[in-house]
Design a protein around this motif. Sequence first.
Motif, PDB file in Angstrom:
ATOM      1  N   GLY A 122      45.800  51.211  52.161  1.00 55.60           N
ATOM      2  CA  GLY A 122      44.076  50.528  52.437  1.00 55.60           C
ATOM      3  C   GLY A 122      43.490  51.178  52.085  1.00 55.60           C
ATOM      4  O   GLY A 122      42.610  50.108  51.521  1.00 55.60           O
ATOM      5  N   GLY A 123      42.823  52.560  52.407  1.00 57.96           N
ATOM      6  CA  GLY A 123      41.458  53.032  51.669  1.00 57.96           C
ATOM      7  C   GLY A 123      41.360  53.507  50.644  1.00 57.96           C
ATOM      8  O   GLY A 123      40.629  52.736  49.909  1.00 57.96           O
ATOM      9  N   ALA A 124      42.766  53.624  49.550  1.00 55.85           N
ATOM     10  CA  ALA A 124      42.219  53.243  48.103  1.00 55.85           C
ATOM     11  C   ALA A 124      42.029  52.016  48.116  1.00 55.85           C
ATOM     12  O   ALA A 124      41.787  51.248  46.822  1.00 55.85           O
ATOM     13  CB  ALA A 124      43.416  54.453  47.451  1.00 55.85           C
ATOM     14  N   TRP A 125      43.395  50.567  47.983  1.00 57.91           N
ATOM     15  CA  TRP A 125      43.079  50.265  48.170  1.00 57.91           C
ATOM     16  C   TRP A 125      41.806  48.983  48.063  1.00 57.91           C
ATOM     17  O   TRP A 125      41.341  48.444  47.288  1.00 57.91           O
ATOM     18  CB  TRP A 125      44.808  48.654  48.706  1.00 57.91           C
ATOM     19  N   SER A 126      41.057  49.319  49.048  1.00 59.08           N
ATOM     20  CA  SER A 126      40.237  48.653  49.117  1.00 59.08           C
ATOM     21  C   SER A 126      39.110  49.258  48.573  1.00 59.08           C
ATOM     22  O   SER A 126      38.233  47.499  47.971  1.00 59.08           O
ATOM     23  CB  SER A 126      39.787  49.138  51.202  1.00 59.08           C
ATOM     24  N   ILE A 127      39.290  50.005  47.743  1.00 59.10           N
ATOM     25  CA  ILE A 127      38.485  50.724  46.816  1.00 59.10           C
ATOM     26  C   ILE A 127      38.523  49.855  45.579  1.00 59.10           C
ATOM     27  O   ILE A 127      37.004  49.640  44.372  1.00 59.10           O
ATOM     28  CB  ILE A 127      38.262  52.160  46.412  1.00 59.10           C
ATOM     29  N   VAL A 128      39.876  49.664  45.015  1.00 61.70           N
ATOM     30  CA  VAL A 128      40.344  49.083  43.610  1.00 61.70           C
ATOM     31  C   VAL A 128      40.024  47.664  43.728  1.00 61.70           C
ATOM     32  O   VAL A 128      39.146  47.671  42.812  1.00 61.70           O
ATOM     33  CB  VAL A 128      41.722  48.982  43.887  1.00 61.70           C
ATOM     34  N   MET A 129      40.169  47.475  45.184  1.00 59.10           N
ATOM     35  CA  MET A 129      39.285  45.887  45.017  1.00 59.10           C
ATOM     36  C   MET A 129      37.750  45.658  44.888  1.00 59.10           C
ATOM     37  O   MET A 129      37.836  44.248  44.226  1.00 59.10           O
ATOM     38  CB  MET A 129      39.803  44.701  45.934  1.00 59.10           C
ATOM     39  N   LEU A 130      37.174  46.542  45.381  1.00 59.78           N
ATOM     40  CA  LEU A 130      35.684  46.195  45.692  1.00 59.78           C
ATOM     41  C   LEU A 130      34.789  46.704  44.075  1.00 59.78           C
ATOM     42  O   LEU A 130      33.926  46.579  43.603  1.00 59.78           O
ATOM     43  CB  LEU A 130      35.286  47.051  46.403  1.00 59.78           C
ATOM     44  N   ARG A 131      35.459  47.487  43.296  1.00 61.16           N
ATOM     45  CA  ARG A 131      35.413  47.801  41.794  1.00 61.16           C
ATOM     46  C   ARG A 131      35.807  47.070  41.039  1.00 61.16           C
ATOM     47  O   ARG A 131      34.418  46.253  40.267  1.00 61.16           O
ATOM     48  CB  ARG A 131      36.101  49.051  41.136  1.00 61.16           C
ATOM     49  N   ASP A 132      36.618  45.795  41.156  1.00 61.42           N
ATOM     50  CA  ASP A 132      37.038  44.714  40.208  1.00 61.42           C
ATOM     51  C   ASP A 132      35.809  43.883  41.412  1.00 61.42           C
ATOM     52  O   ASP A 132      35.120  43.432  40.328  1.00 61.42           O
ATOM     53  CB  ASP A 132      38.491  44.332  41.066  1.00 61.42           C
ATOM     54  N   HIS A 133      35.777  43.324  42.216  1.00 60.29           N
ATOM     55  CA  HIS A 133      34.004  42.893  42.847  1.00 60.29           C
ATOM     56  C   HIS A 133      33.037  43.255  42.083  1.00 60.29           C
ATOM     57  O   HIS A 133      32.421  42.238  41.379  1.00 60.29           O
ATOM     58  CB  HIS A 133      34.587  42.830  44.279  1.00 60.29           C
ATOM     59  N   ALA A 134      32.674  43.993  42.457  1.00 54.45           N
ATOM     60  CA  ALA A 134      31.952  45.019  40.932  1.00 54.45           C
ATOM     61  C   ALA A 134      31.029  44.672  39.852  1.00 54.45           C
ATOM     62  O   ALA A 134      30.351  44.489  39.580  1.00 54.45           O
ATOM     63  CB  ALA A 134      31.737  46.217  41.651  1.00 54.45           C
ATOM     64  N   ASP A 135      32.960  44.644  39.012  1.00 51.93           N
ATOM     65  CA  ASP A 135      32.314  44.436  38.222  1.00 51.93           C
ATOM     66  C   ASP A 135      33.002  42.698  37.602  1.00 51.93           C
ATOM     67  O   ASP A 135      33.343  42.586  36.611  1.00 51.93           O
ATOM     68  CB  ASP A 135      34.266  45.210  37.512  1.00 51.93           C
ATOM     69  N   GLY A 136      32.823  42.189  38.504  1.00 51.74           N
ATOM     70  CA  GLY A 136      32.498  40.646  38.265  1.00 51.74           C
ATOM     71  C   GLY A 136      34.289  39.873  38.514  1.00 51.74           C
ATOM     72  O   GLY A 136      34.656  38.833  37.805  1.00 51.74           O
ATOM     73  N   CYS A 137      35.664  41.097  38.389  1.00 51.71           N
ATOM     74  CA  CYS A 137      36.643  40.559  38.634  1.00 51.71           C
ATOM     75  C   CYS A 137      36.828  40.283  39.857  1.00 51.71           C
ATOM     76  O   CYS A 137      37.605  41.426  41.078  1.00 51.71           O
ATOM     77  CB  CYS A 137      38.072  41.541  38.158  1.00 51.71           C
ATOM     78  N   ASP A 138      36.760  39.434  40.689  1.00 51.64           N
ATOM     79  CA  ASP A 138      36.653  38.179  42.411  1.00 51.64           C
ATOM     80  C   ASP A 138      38.406  38.526  42.663  1.00 51.64           C
ATOM     81  O   ASP A 138      38.807  37.864  41.673  1.00 51.64           O
ATOM     82  CB  ASP A 138      36.343  37.024  42.531  1.00 51.64           C
ATOM     83  N   PHE A 139      38.409  39.051  43.407  1.00 53.20           N
ATOM     84  CA  PHE A 139      39.796  38.737  43.997  1.00 53.20           C
ATOM     85  C   PHE A 139      40.029  37.628  44.724  1.00 53.20           C
ATOM     86  O   PHE A 139      41.410  37.685  44.909  1.00 53.20           O
ATOM     87  CB  PHE A 139      40.312  40.131  44.928  1.00 53.20           C
ATOM     88  N   ALA A 140      38.908  36.577  44.990  1.00 53.29           N
ATOM     89  CA  ALA A 140      39.599  36.147  45.841  1.00 53.29           C
ATOM     90  C   ALA A 140      40.024  34.581  45.025  1.00 53.29           C
ATOM     91  O   ALA A 140      40.058  33.414  46.157  1.00 53.29           O
ATOM     92  CB  ALA A 140      38.231  35.402  46.669  1.00 53.29           C
ATOM     93  N   GLY A 141      40.525  34.440  43.946  1.00 52.88           N
ATOM     94  CA  GLY A 141      40.910  33.448  43.832  1.00 52.88           C
ATOM     95  C   GLY A 141      42.114  32.739  44.041  1.00 52.88           C
ATOM     96  O   GLY A 141      42.488  31.361  44.537  1.00 52.88           O
ATOM     97  N   ASP A 142      42.921  32.776  44.573  1.00 46.83           N
ATOM     98  CA  ASP A 142      44.209  32.529  45.936  1.00 46.83           C
ATOM     99  C   ASP A 142      44.529  33.087  47.337  1.00 46.83           C
ATOM    100  O   ASP A 142      44.787  33.174  48.131  1.00 46.83           O
ATOM    101  CB  ASP A 142      46.127  33.209  45.577  1.00 46.83           C
ATOM    102  N   GLY A 143      42.246  32.852  47.378  1.00 43.63           N
ATOM    103  CA  GLY A 143      42.676  33.755  48.571  1.00 43.63           C
ATOM    104  C   GLY A 143      41.777  34.709  49.219  1.00 43.63           C
ATOM    105  O   GLY A 143      42.351  36.149  48.415  1.00 43.63           O
ATOM    106  N   ALA A 144      40.789  34.981  50.054  1.00 41.33           N
ATOM    107  CA  ALA A 144      40.008  36.319  49.702  1.00 41.33           C
ATOM    108  C   ALA A 144      40.367  37.308  51.018  1.00 41.33           C
ATOM    109  O   ALA A 144      40.424  38.296  51.288  1.00 41.33           O
ATOM    110  CB  ALA A 144      38.802  36.035  50.018  1.00 41.33           C
ATOM    111  N   ALA A 145      41.690  36.713  51.784  1.00 40.52           N
ATOM    112  CA  ALA A 145      42.415  37.737  53.114  1.00 40.52           C
ATOM    113  C   ALA A 145      43.844  38.097  52.356  1.00 40.52           C
ATOM    114  O   ALA A 145      44.472  37.163  52.130  1.00 40.52           O
ATOM    115  CB  ALA A 145      41.956  36.936  54.162  1.00 40.52           C
TER     116      ALA A 145
END
Length: 379
Positions: free
Chosen positions: A295-318
Amino acid sequence: MKKLCLLVLAAFLFPAQAPADPILKRPQIVFLNPGKSGEVFWDLVSDTMRAAASQLHVDVEIIHSERNRRMLNDLGMAIVGRPAHPDYLILVNEESAATPVIEAANARGIKVFLLSNAFTGEEAKKYGAPREVLQNWIGSLTPDMPAASRRMASALIETARRANHVSADGKLHLLALGGDELTPNSITRNDGFTAFVAGKSDVVVDRFLYANWNAAEAETLTARYLDWAEHSGIRPAGVWAANDPMALGAIEAIAKKGLVPGKDMAVVGLNWSPEALDAIKAGKLLLTDGGHFFGGAWSIVMLRDHADGCDFAGDGAAKTFPLAAIDQSNLAQLGGIISERRFEAIRFEQFLASRRGRCGAYDFSLDALVRAARAPMQN
């Protein structure tokens, strides 16, 4: 002259594309680790986080609160109060300890990401989903613990059935070792196990005891259970343990009783700890479920995407992510990387949703991990 005019017109209509954002921007992330320095599980969370951050051009600062609620609050408020605050703050809201920090960070405009534990109970009703009430709480990522608990129970029962480890009453008798009765992750593990065994008419859970997540208490409780079973004329079939240290403690008690762990009794654990992997290799532990320290790595992956404008919340942010069992059949696939903590060997860019143009769609499965460990490193 005509060609020159065409070139000028083309430059006006089709301007050059700007360089990709990852080259220009390094997100600044702080992770307030709730564990103690040297605590195996939370050290593994930090290790996978650092490996992913290094590859994905992210600056991550990790601060330990040493399992101290007051320290967590003080450190969190100090981070929020920095003149130059981070782009993202990753928190673990175990037993609601981080709630005041989450509220303060939200008010300050710091983007908060909750890992492993989010809001529960009345707070879950109050705050709802990410971005509903707290706009800067941008997302959460929690492991699918109930599925892991069911998988562990299923493997334990099927192994005991195949070995015909039934008692005189024709039933399989089990000991269950939970971590505690309060924390959400513990409750979901416990509930997953009890719900699964409830429908098994040939299974009896003799005791469900709480060993506070540690091997020493688990060994003591298991030894007492084995003495009780012997005096009661019961043949114990196995032990379900909610984490690896407790599973290893149970194995010690079984061995000291003169029984052979893995042969006379099956034991299952959860955490993917290096010690558990060694016990699987030795045939003492049936399996360890888990992978949630990734989960430590996966959180970095998701926040890298978010910082690059690829928001992970399309089908829910949880979000939830799957766990998996490691046993003798698949130990060789990742066992060495985990035991030696060579997480830099995993190509974390393989998991970026922005790479595939499918923002919010992630495959954090064991199969994907194995593929990423074999993939060539990107320059």
